[in-house]
Design a protein around this motif. Structure first.
Motif, mmCIF file in Angstrom:
data_model
loop_
_atom_site.group_PDB
_atom_site.id
_atom_site.type_symbol
_atom_site.label_atom_id
_atom_site.label_comp_id
_atom_site.label_asym_id
_atom_site.label_seq_id
_atom_site.Cartn_x
_atom_site.Cartn_y
_atom_site.Cartn_z
ATOM 1 N N LEU A 44 0.827 -1.218 0.000
ATOM 2 C CA LEU A 44 0.000 0.000 0.000
ATOM 3 C C LEU A 44 0.857 1.261 0.000
ATOM 4 N N THR A 45 1.814 1.290 -0.906
ATOM 5 C CA THR A 45 2.789 2.375 -0.944
ATOM 6 C C THR A 45 2.773 3.088 -2.285
ATOM 7 N N ASN A 46 2.831 4.424 -2.243
ATOM 8 C CA ASN A 46 3.146 5.223 -3.423
ATOM 9 C C ASN A 46 4.648 5.440 -3.406
ATOM 10 N N LYS A 47 5.363 4.877 -4.356
ATOM 11 C CA LYS A 47 6.822 4.960 -4.396
ATOM 12 C C LYS A 47 7.236 5.810 -5.586
ATOM 13 N N GLU A 65 -1.824 8.346 -16.332
ATOM 14 C CA GLU A 65 -1.615 6.967 -15.893
ATOM 15 C C GLU A 65 -0.831 6.192 -16.941
ATOM 16 N N LYS A 77 -1.569 -2.650 -9.163
ATOM 17 C CA LYS A 77 -0.471 -1.685 -9.154
ATOM 18 C C LYS A 77 -0.742 -0.655 -10.237
ATOM 19 N N ARG A 78 -0.322 0.558 -9.966
ATOM 20 C CA ARG A 78 -0.510 1.652 -10.915
ATOM 21 C C ARG A 78 0.775 2.456 -10.997
ATOM 22 N N THR A 88 5.548 7.819 -10.439
ATOM 23 C CA THR A 88 5.228 7.179 -9.167
ATOM 24 C C THR A 88 4.592 5.823 -9.418
ATOM 25 N N TYR A 90 2.358 2.765 -7.516
ATOM 26 C CA TYR A 90 1.558 2.340 -6.367
ATOM 27 C C TYR A 90 1.477 0.823 -6.416
ATOM 28 N N THR A 91 1.774 0.173 -5.305
ATOM 29 C CA THR A 91 1.622 -1.277 -5.234
ATOM 30 C C THR A 91 0.769 -1.646 -4.037
ATOM 31 N N ASN A 92 -0.106 -2.634 -4.245
ATOM 32 C CA ASN A 92 -1.063 -3.067 -3.244
ATOM 33 C C ASN A 92 -0.446 -4.017 -2.219
#
Length: 110
Positions: A44-47, A65, A77-78, A88, A90-92
């Motif tokens: 649950l991180t925006n990296k 996107e 993941k986005r 950036t 995002y991974t769940n």
């Protein structure tokens, strides 16, 4: 049309091994291709992966996107690029050390 190497804009510690980070600019269209092995990322991180892309290759929209894939990870993941020049991810779920990553996208510039 010569690829623009954007590896210098990849933040230290995001990848354990970076294979490529390129943008191809054709007229007002930019296409990003980035791949390599990721350092661990918490769930649950925006990296932020890339920061400070030059203004002439930033998207016209506030955020665009892109597509992202981590080998062996079917979770949500986005990835997106914003008009500040940041890319950036995002991974769940937590991403293990050295997970292979592919990302890319296309956007319109000014």
């Amino acid at each position: 049309m010569k690829p623009i190497d954007v590896a210098a804009y990849v933040l230290p510690g995001v990848f354990t091994s970076l294979n490529q980070a390129l943008i191809i600019k054709t007229g007002r269209v930019c296409t990003l291709s980035i791949m390599g092995q990721l350092a661990p990322i918490a769930a649950l991180t925006n990296k932020t992966m890339v920061t400070g892309l030059p203004e002439n290759i930033r998207p016209l929209a506030a955020s665009q996107e892109c597509h992202a894939m981590i080998v062996g990870d079917a979770s949500d993941k986005r990835m997106w690029v914003d008009n500040s020049g940041n890319v950036t991810l995002y991974t769940n779920i937590a991403t293990p050390d050295n997970a292979y990553f592919f990302g890319g996208g296309t956007w319109i510039i000014n």
